[in-house]
Write a protein that holds these residues in place. Sequence first.
Motif, short mmCIF file in Angstrom:
data_model
loop_
_atom_site.label_atom_id
_atom_site.label_comp_id
_atom_site.label_asym_id
_atom_site.label_seq_id
_atom_site.Cartn_x
_atom_site.Cartn_y
_atom_site.Cartn_z
N ALA A 66 0.84 -1.21 0.00
CA ALA A 66 0.00 0.00 0.00
C ALA A 66 0.87 1.26 0.00
O ALA A 66 0.58 2.23 -0.71
CB ALA A 66 -0.93 0.00 1.20
N TYR A 67 1.94 1.26 0.78
CA TYR A 67 2.87 2.38 0.84
C TYR A 67 3.54 2.60 -0.52
O TYR A 67 3.61 3.72 -1.02
CB TYR A 67 3.91 2.14 1.94
CG TYR A 67 4.96 3.21 2.04
CD1 TYR A 67 4.66 4.46 2.56
CD2 TYR A 67 6.26 2.99 1.61
CE1 TYR A 67 5.62 5.46 2.67
CE2 TYR A 67 7.24 3.97 1.71
CZ TYR A 67 6.91 5.20 2.23
OH TYR A 67 7.87 6.19 2.33
N GLU A 68 4.03 1.52 -1.10
CA GLU A 68 4.69 1.63 -2.41
C GLU A 68 3.73 2.17 -3.46
O GLU A 68 4.11 3.00 -4.30
CB GLU A 68 5.25 0.27 -2.84
CG GLU A 68 6.43 -0.18 -2.00
CD GLU A 68 6.85 -1.61 -2.27
OE1 GLU A 68 8.03 -1.91 -2.07
OE2 GLU A 68 6.00 -2.44 -2.69
N GLN A 69 2.48 1.73 -3.42
CA GLN A 69 1.49 2.24 -4.37
C GLN A 69 1.17 3.71 -4.10
O GLN A 69 1.09 4.50 -5.03
CB GLN A 69 0.23 1.38 -4.33
CG GLN A 69 0.45 0.00 -4.91
CD GLN A 69 -0.76 -0.90 -4.79
OE1 GLN A 69 -1.74 -0.59 -4.12
NE2 GLN A 69 -0.68 -2.06 -5.43
N ALA A 70 1.02 4.07 -2.84
CA ALA A 70 0.70 5.45 -2.49
C ALA A 70 1.83 6.41 -2.86
O ALA A 70 1.58 7.58 -3.20
CB ALA A 70 0.41 5.55 -0.99
N ARG A 71 3.06 5.92 -2.84
CA ARG A 71 4.21 6.78 -3.16
C ARG A 71 4.65 6.65 -4.63
O ARG A 71 5.67 7.20 -5.02
CB ARG A 71 5.39 6.45 -2.23
CG ARG A 71 5.11 6.72 -0.75
CD ARG A 71 4.71 8.18 -0.52
NE ARG A 71 4.44 8.48 0.87
CZ ARG A 71 3.21 8.60 1.38
NH1 ARG A 71 2.14 8.45 0.61
NH2 ARG A 71 3.05 8.90 2.65
N GLY A 72 3.88 5.93 -5.42
CA GLY A 72 4.18 5.82 -6.85
C GLY A 72 5.35 4.90 -7.18
O GLY A 72 5.87 4.93 -8.29
N ILE A 73 5.74 4.07 -6.24
CA ILE A 73 6.85 3.13 -6.46
C ILE A 73 6.36 1.89 -7.19
O ILE A 73 7.10 1.29 -7.96
CB ILE A 73 7.47 2.73 -5.10
CG1 ILE A 73 8.01 3.98 -4.39
CG2 ILE A 73 8.55 1.68 -5.27
CD1 ILE A 73 8.31 3.77 -2.93
N ALA A 75 2.70 0.21 -9.13
CA ALA A 75 1.32 0.41 -9.60
C ALA A 75 0.43 -0.71 -9.07
O ALA A 75 0.91 -1.81 -8.76
CB ALA A 75 1.28 0.39 -11.13
N PRO A 76 -0.89 -0.47 -8.94
CA PRO A 76 -1.78 -1.56 -8.56
C PRO A 76 -1.62 -2.74 -9.51
O PRO A 76 -1.54 -2.57 -10.73
CB PRO A 76 -3.17 -0.93 -8.68
CG PRO A 76 -2.94 0.51 -8.41
CD PRO A 76 -1.60 0.80 -9.07
N ARG A 83 6.65 -7.15 -12.91
CA ARG A 83 5.58 -7.73 -13.73
C ARG A 83 4.25 -7.51 -13.03
O ARG A 83 4.19 -7.11 -11.87
CB ARG A 83 5.84 -9.21 -13.95
CG ARG A 83 7.09 -9.47 -14.77
CD ARG A 83 7.26 -10.93 -15.01
NE ARG A 83 8.55 -11.19 -15.60
CZ ARG A 83 9.08 -12.39 -15.69
NH1 ARG A 83 8.42 -13.44 -15.25
NH2 ARG A 83 10.25 -12.56 -16.24
N PHE A 84 3.18 -7.84 -13.74
CA PHE A 84 1.84 -7.59 -13.21
C PHE A 84 1.08 -8.89 -13.02
O PHE A 84 1.33 -9.88 -13.70
CB PHE A 84 1.07 -6.66 -14.15
CG PHE A 84 1.58 -5.25 -14.08
CD1 PHE A 84 0.91 -4.29 -13.34
CD2 PHE A 84 2.75 -4.88 -14.74
CE1 PHE A 84 1.38 -3.00 -13.26
CE2 PHE A 84 3.23 -3.59 -14.66
CZ PHE A 84 2.54 -2.65 -13.92
N GLY A 161 0.56 -3.45 -17.10
CA GLY A 161 -0.75 -3.48 -16.47
C GLY A 161 -1.91 -3.15 -17.38
O GLY A 161 -3.04 -2.99 -16.92
N SER A 162 -1.68 -3.08 -18.67
CA SER A 162 -2.72 -2.63 -19.61
C SER A 162 -3.91 -3.59 -19.70
O SER A 162 -5.01 -3.17 -20.06
CB SER A 162 -2.12 -2.41 -20.99
OG SER A 162 -1.64 -3.63 -21.54
N ARG A 163 -3.71 -4.85 -19.38
CA ARG A 163 -4.79 -5.85 -19.52
C ARG A 163 -5.39 -6.27 -18.18
O ARG A 163 -6.22 -7.17 -18.13
CB ARG A 163 -4.24 -7.10 -20.22
CG ARG A 163 -3.77 -6.84 -21.63
CD ARG A 163 -3.12 -8.05 -22.32
NE ARG A 163 -3.44 -9.35 -21.81
CZ ARG A 163 -2.52 -10.21 -21.28
NH1 ARG A 163 -1.26 -9.88 -21.20
NH2 ARG A 163 -2.89 -11.40 -20.86
N LEU A 164 -5.00 -5.66 -17.09
CA LEU A 164 -5.44 -6.12 -15.77
C LEU A 164 -6.96 -6.17 -15.64
O LEU A 164 -7.51 -7.18 -15.21
CB LEU A 164 -4.85 -5.25 -14.66
CG LEU A 164 -3.36 -5.45 -14.38
CD1 LEU A 164 -2.86 -4.42 -13.38
CD2 LEU A 164 -3.08 -6.85 -13.88
#
Length: 179
Positions: A66-73, A75-76, A83-84, A161-164
């Motif tokens: 959650a921290y990495e996503q909130a800080r832009g490190i 992506a969801p 990789r995604f 992440g284009s197909r998630l």
Amino acid sequence: MGTPVGSSADGAGEDAVFAATGRERSEWFAVLDGADAATWPHKDIADWLSGEHGVDGWWAQSLTVAYEQARGIRAPGQRQDGRFEASVSRTVALDTADALQALAAVVTAELDARPLALNLTAKHPTARFPLDSGEFVLASASPLGDGRSSIGLTWGRMTDGSRLAEVKAEMRRWLQAVG
């Protein structure tokens, strides 16, 4: 094409974070910012939360993502290796072996591929479907009791992440075909 992919913070509510860790997510983010954790590798952040602050391992991982996503490190949907991955699950009124067998049959038909491995006797049985692209689909089942199981699908090793959202919608459709 399906619903957008949410962040890690969408999975656990603030009350759950506070009950499990003694702090709200925003408080943890401030502590991590104060330690300059945005410059650390993922494992170091999670280890620090566990070791220095006594956060349970699962919650340390959840807070770290959650921290990495909130800080832009990160992506969801993005894994530590860049990789995604997309995952979906639902509950069915089947025992675990029957649930996985039914789910594996649906995935086999949809992908026109047989699983690399299918283990129906494990406590949490899985079936792994390698794809020609290097990606994979993992089908799983976990016992819930009372003849019910949680079934899940994970589509991994996507390069972006284009197909998630599309993949999640597809896998949800597959899950609906079981039970």
